[in-house]
Design an enzyme around this catalytic site. Structure first.
Site, PDB file in Angstrom:
ATOM      1  N   VAL A  43     -49.401  52.030 -12.870  1.00 21.83           N
ATOM      2  CA  VAL A  43     -48.394  52.037 -13.485  1.00 21.83           C
ATOM      3  C   VAL A  43     -48.930  52.333 -15.407  1.00 21.83           C
ATOM      4  O   VAL A  43     -47.504  52.298 -16.269  1.00 21.83           O
ATOM      5  CB  VAL A  43     -47.162  50.123 -13.328  1.00 21.83           C
ATOM      6  N   ASN A  64     -45.720  42.904 -12.364  1.00 22.54           N
ATOM      7  CA  ASN A  64     -46.534  41.604 -12.451  1.00 22.54           C
ATOM      8  C   ASN A  64     -48.150  41.685 -11.805  1.00 22.54           C
ATOM      9  O   ASN A  64     -48.689  41.382 -11.927  1.00 22.54           O
ATOM     10  CB  ASN A  64     -45.559  41.402 -10.469  1.00 22.54           C
ATOM     11  N   TYR A 118     -64.342  26.316 -19.038  1.00 23.53           N
ATOM     12  CA  TYR A 118     -65.197  27.743 -18.836  1.00 23.53           C
ATOM     13  C   TYR A 118     -66.366  27.561 -18.069  1.00 23.53           C
ATOM     14  O   TYR A 118     -67.749  28.046 -18.076  1.00 23.53           O
ATOM     15  CB  TYR A 118     -64.552  28.953 -19.200  1.00 23.53           C
ATOM     16  N   ALA A 137     -52.556  37.076 -25.950  1.00 24.26           N
ATOM     17  CA  ALA A 137     -51.795  37.947 -27.478  1.00 24.26           C
ATOM     18  C   ALA A 137     -50.153  38.578 -26.036  1.00 24.26           C
ATOM     19  O   ALA A 137     -49.190  38.805 -26.690  1.00 24.26           O
ATOM     20  CB  ALA A 137     -51.768  38.779 -28.048  1.00 24.26           C
TER      21      ALA A 137
END
Length: 263
Positions: free
Chosen positions: A70, A96, A160, A173
Site C-alpha cells: 500500500v 490499518n 520498556y 508523530a
C-alpha cells in the site's frame, strides 16, 4: 429498525494490513456482519491463516485477499480499480497497515525520519485520496483510520525495561498526524456524505507476553482494567464506525486502551 444498525450486508470494505495481528480479527469481524471484505497485504503467507479462520466462521460476508504494497500508489490504484470493476461499489476503506520500523531516538537522522514518516503516515494519505475518487462521485463512503494511543500521549520509556522496543519518534508523530488528518478530511468531505473517523488501540502486544512477565507487569499495572487488549476487542469499534450505527459520527478518534490514557 434498530437490528440492522450494525449490518454491513453487501458493503464492499477494503482493509489494508487485514491479515496481520490486529487486522485478521477485524477482517473476520467485518465479514461476520455481512461485509464483502477485501484484504490488502504485502505478505501472502499471512493470508492462509485468515482464510482458514474464515472457513470456520459463520456469517453472510466473505473475504478476498489481494497482494498489494500500500506504500506503492500505483499498486493500490490498480487493486482499487479491480475491486470496483468486480464489486461495482466501494463503501468503506480501513487504513490499518502498520509498516513502521522501530528505531531508537539516538539513531534517527533526517533520512530515517523521512523514511519512517513515509512508512507510517503517507500511505494513509494516498490510500484515502485514491479511494475518495470512487466515493465522491458516489456521494457516500466511510474511511476508518487505525492510529494508536501515541496519537494522544507519549510513550513512557521506563516501561520498556531493557527491551529497546519503544515506539519510534516518527511513529508517534505519524499517529498524531493521522488523527488530525482524520479531522481535516471529515470536515472537507462531509459535503459528499463521506464520514472519516479513527480508532486508537492501546496495548495489544503480539510478543513480549509470557516470555517477559516483568514487562507485562509494567504495562498492565498502568492500565485501569489491569490487562492487555485482545485483538477481537477492536472489532466492535471498527464495525460501529464502518456501519450506519455511526451515521452521525465523523472526525472522531475512539480510544480503545483499557483506560491507559486516563492516567
Amino acid at each position: 429498525m434498530y437490528e440492522a444498525l450494525f449490518s454491513l450486508a453487501d458493503k464492499t470494505v477494503i482493509i489494508t494490513g487485514g491479515a496481520g495481528h490486529l487486522g485478521k480479527e477485524i477482517s473476520l469481524g467485518l465479514a461476520a456482519f455481512g461485509a464483502h471484505v477485501k484484504v490488502l497485504g504485502r505478505n501472502p503467507e499471512n493470508f492462509s491463516a485468515l482464510m482458514n479462520a474464515a472457513v470456520d466462521q459463520q456469517g453472510s460476508g466473505r473475504i478476498d485477499c489481494h497482494v498489494c504494497d500500500v506504500t506503492d500508489v500505483s499498486q493500490f490504484r490498480e487493486v482499487l480499480q479491480r475491486i470496483d470493476e468486480t464489486e461495482g461499489r466501494i463503501d468503506v476503506l480501513i487504513n490499518n497497515a502498520a509498516v513502521s520500523p522501530r528505531v531508537s531516538l539516538e539513531k534517527i537522522d533526517k533520512e530515517a525520519w523521512l523514511a519512517g514518516l513515509d512508512a507510517s503516515l503517507n500511505h494513509y494519505f494516498t490510500c484515502s485520496m485514491e479511494t475518495s475518487k470512487y466515493m465522491i462521485p458516489a456521494q457516500r463512503g466511510v474511511i476508518v483510520n487505525n492510529a494508536s494511543i501515541w496519537s494522544v500521549v507519549a510513550p513512557n520509556k521506563e516501561m520498556y525495561l531493557d527491551l529497546n522496543n519503544e515506539p519510534s519518534l516518527f511513529a508517534s508523530a505519524a499517529n498524531g498526524a493521522i488523527v488530525q488528518m482524520t479531522k481535516h478530511l471529515a470536515t472537507f468531505w462531509a459535503q459528499y456524505n463521506i464520514r472519516v473517523n479513527a480508532f486508537s488501540p492501546g496495548w495489544f502486544p503480539k510478543r513480549r507476553g509470557p516470555d517477559r512477565p516483568d514487562y507485562l507487569h509494567e504495562v498492565t499495572s498502568r492500565i485501569p482494567l489491569k490487562r492487555i487488549g485482545i485483538p477481537h476487542e477492536l472489532v466492535g469499534v471498527v464495525v460501529y464506525l464502518a456501519s450506519d450505527a455511526s451515521s452521525y459520527v465523523t472526525g472522531q478518534n475512539i480510544i480503545v486502551d483499557g483506560g491507559y490514557t486516563l492516567w
